[in-house]
Write a protein that holds these residues in place. Structure first.
Motif, PDB file in Angstrom:
ATOM      1  N   GLU A  46      -3.497   3.935   0.168  1.00  0.00           N
ATOM      2  CA  GLU A  46      -4.254   3.269  -0.887  1.00  0.00           C
ATOM      3  C   GLU A  46      -3.602   1.962  -1.305  1.00  0.00           C
ATOM      4  OE1 GLU A  46      -4.379   5.541  -4.521  1.00  0.00           O
ATOM      5  OE2 GLU A  46      -2.201   5.623  -4.707  1.00  0.00           O
ATOM      6  N   LEU A  47      -4.412   1.092  -1.850  1.00  0.00           N
ATOM      7  CA  LEU A  47      -3.932  -0.189  -2.340  1.00  0.00           C
ATOM      8  C   LEU A  47      -3.031   0.000  -3.553  1.00  0.00           C
ATOM      9  CD1 LEU A  47      -4.107  -3.353  -2.710  1.00  0.00           C
ATOM     10  CD2 LEU A  47      -6.060  -2.872  -4.204  1.00  0.00           C
ATOM     11  N   VAL A  48      -1.901  -0.700  -3.532  1.00  0.00           N
ATOM     12  CA  VAL A  48      -1.053  -0.791  -4.726  1.00  0.00           C
ATOM     13  C   VAL A  48      -1.262  -2.167  -5.362  1.00  0.00           C
ATOM     14  CG1 VAL A  48       1.272  -0.733  -5.658  1.00  0.00           C
ATOM     15  CG2 VAL A  48       0.634   0.822  -3.796  1.00  0.00           C
ATOM     16  N   LYS A  70      -2.031  -0.598 -12.711  1.00  0.00           N
ATOM     17  CA  LYS A  70      -2.217  -1.745 -13.602  1.00  0.00           C
ATOM     18  C   LYS A  70      -1.429  -1.562 -14.894  1.00  0.00           C
ATOM     19  CE  LYS A  70      -6.773  -3.181 -11.958  1.00  0.00           C
ATOM     20  NZ  LYS A  70      -8.238  -3.267 -12.250  1.00  0.00           N
ATOM     21  N   ASP A  98       3.453   8.490  -8.444  1.00  0.00           N
ATOM     22  CA  ASP A  98       3.749   7.266  -7.698  1.00  0.00           C
ATOM     23  C   ASP A  98       4.554   7.557  -6.426  1.00  0.00           C
ATOM     24  OD1 ASP A  98       4.300   5.649 -10.838  1.00  0.00           O
ATOM     25  OD2 ASP A  98       2.534   5.447  -9.548  1.00  0.00           O
ATOM     26  N   TYR A 123       0.866  -1.168   0.000  1.00  0.00           N
ATOM     27  CA  TYR A 123       0.000   0.000   0.000  1.00  0.00           C
ATOM     28  C   TYR A 123       0.908   1.225   0.000  1.00  0.00           C
ATOM     29  CZ  TYR A 123      -3.747  -3.229   1.204  1.00  0.00           C
ATOM     30  OH  TYR A 123      -4.658  -4.265   1.186  1.00  0.00           O
ATOM     31  N   ASN A 130      -4.027  -8.784  -7.167  1.00  0.00           N
ATOM     32  CA  ASN A 130      -5.004  -7.705  -7.291  1.00  0.00           C
ATOM     33  C   ASN A 130      -4.221  -6.403  -7.326  1.00  0.00           C
ATOM     34  OD1 ASN A 130      -7.608  -6.459  -7.298  1.00  0.00           O
ATOM     35  ND2 ASN A 130      -7.319  -5.954  -5.145  1.00  0.00           N
ATOM     36  N   TYR A 131      -4.610  -5.489  -8.226  1.00  0.00           N
ATOM     37  CA  TYR A 131      -3.873  -4.238  -8.396  1.00  0.00           C
ATOM     38  C   TYR A 131      -4.794  -3.031  -8.279  1.00  0.00           C
ATOM     39  CZ  TYR A 131      -0.039  -7.032 -10.314  1.00  0.00           C
ATOM     40  OH  TYR A 131       0.976  -7.933 -10.485  1.00  0.00           O
ATOM     41  N   GLY A 132      -4.237  -1.943  -7.762  1.00  0.00           N
ATOM     42  CA  GLY A 132      -4.936  -0.687  -7.822  1.00  0.00           C
ATOM     43  C   GLY A 132      -5.003  -0.206  -9.267  1.00  0.00           C
ATOM     44  N   ASP A 133      -6.060   0.509  -9.612  1.00  0.00           N
ATOM     45  CA  ASP A 133      -6.262   0.925 -11.005  1.00  0.00           C
ATOM     46  C   ASP A 133      -5.101   1.762 -11.541  1.00  0.00           C
ATOM     47  OD1 ASP A 133      -9.869   1.364 -10.688  1.00  0.00           O
ATOM     48  OD2 ASP A 133      -8.664  -0.416 -11.146  1.00  0.00           O
ATOM     49  N   SER A 134      -4.508   2.578 -10.703  1.00  0.00           N
ATOM     50  CA  SER A 134      -3.488   3.506 -11.181  1.00  0.00           C
ATOM     51  C   SER A 134      -2.162   2.830 -11.522  1.00  0.00           C
ATOM     52  CB  SER A 134      -3.247   4.596 -10.137  1.00  0.00           C
ATOM     53  OG  SER A 134      -2.758   4.041  -8.936  1.00  0.00           O
TER      54      SER A 134
END
Length: 119
Positions: A46-48, A64, A89, A37, A58-62
């Motif tokens: 936020e999730l990375v 991918k 980032d 994160y 599983n990936y965060g949208d930003s």
């Protein structure tokens, strides 16, 4: 007591790459979820990316298409390969490990490693 040892942060120019690593010390349950994160100044964590011990990701949208999470179960180590880095980032990246043992939820965080993307 489980501790998460993180490494690999640093400063890089836009478009560059970095690889983060996280290894837990102590005894952990073999079926677990590990992930990364991040938190930028003034923003919420936020999730990375996350990966299960079975390899599901599983990936965060930003991130991918730019970041890849993978693990070496024999070493209990999770890696985050970050390519095509952008200034957005930038932040502190935290390793996370969590798992259930019977009805007890175990959740651990690393101390964080700084990633700075700047020209």
């Amino acid at each position: 007591q489980v501790q998460l040892v993180e490494s690999g942060g640093g400063a890089v120019q836009p478009g560059g790459s970095l690889r983060l690593a996280c290894t837990p010390s102590g005894n952990i349950f073999s079926t677990n979820n590990m992930g990364w994160y991040r938190q930028a100044p003034g923003k919420q964590r936020e999730l990375v990316a996350t990966v299960t011990s079975g390899g599901s990701t599983n990936y965060g949208d930003s991130v991918k298409g730019r970041f890849t999470i993978f693990r070496e179960n024999a070493k209990n180590t999770v890696y985050l390969q970050m390519n095509s880095l952008k200034p957005e980032d930038t932040g502190v990246y935290f390793c996370n490990l969590h798992y259930w043992v019977r009805d007890i939820y175990n959740n651990y965080w690393g101390q964080g490693t700084q990633v700075t993307v700047s020209s």
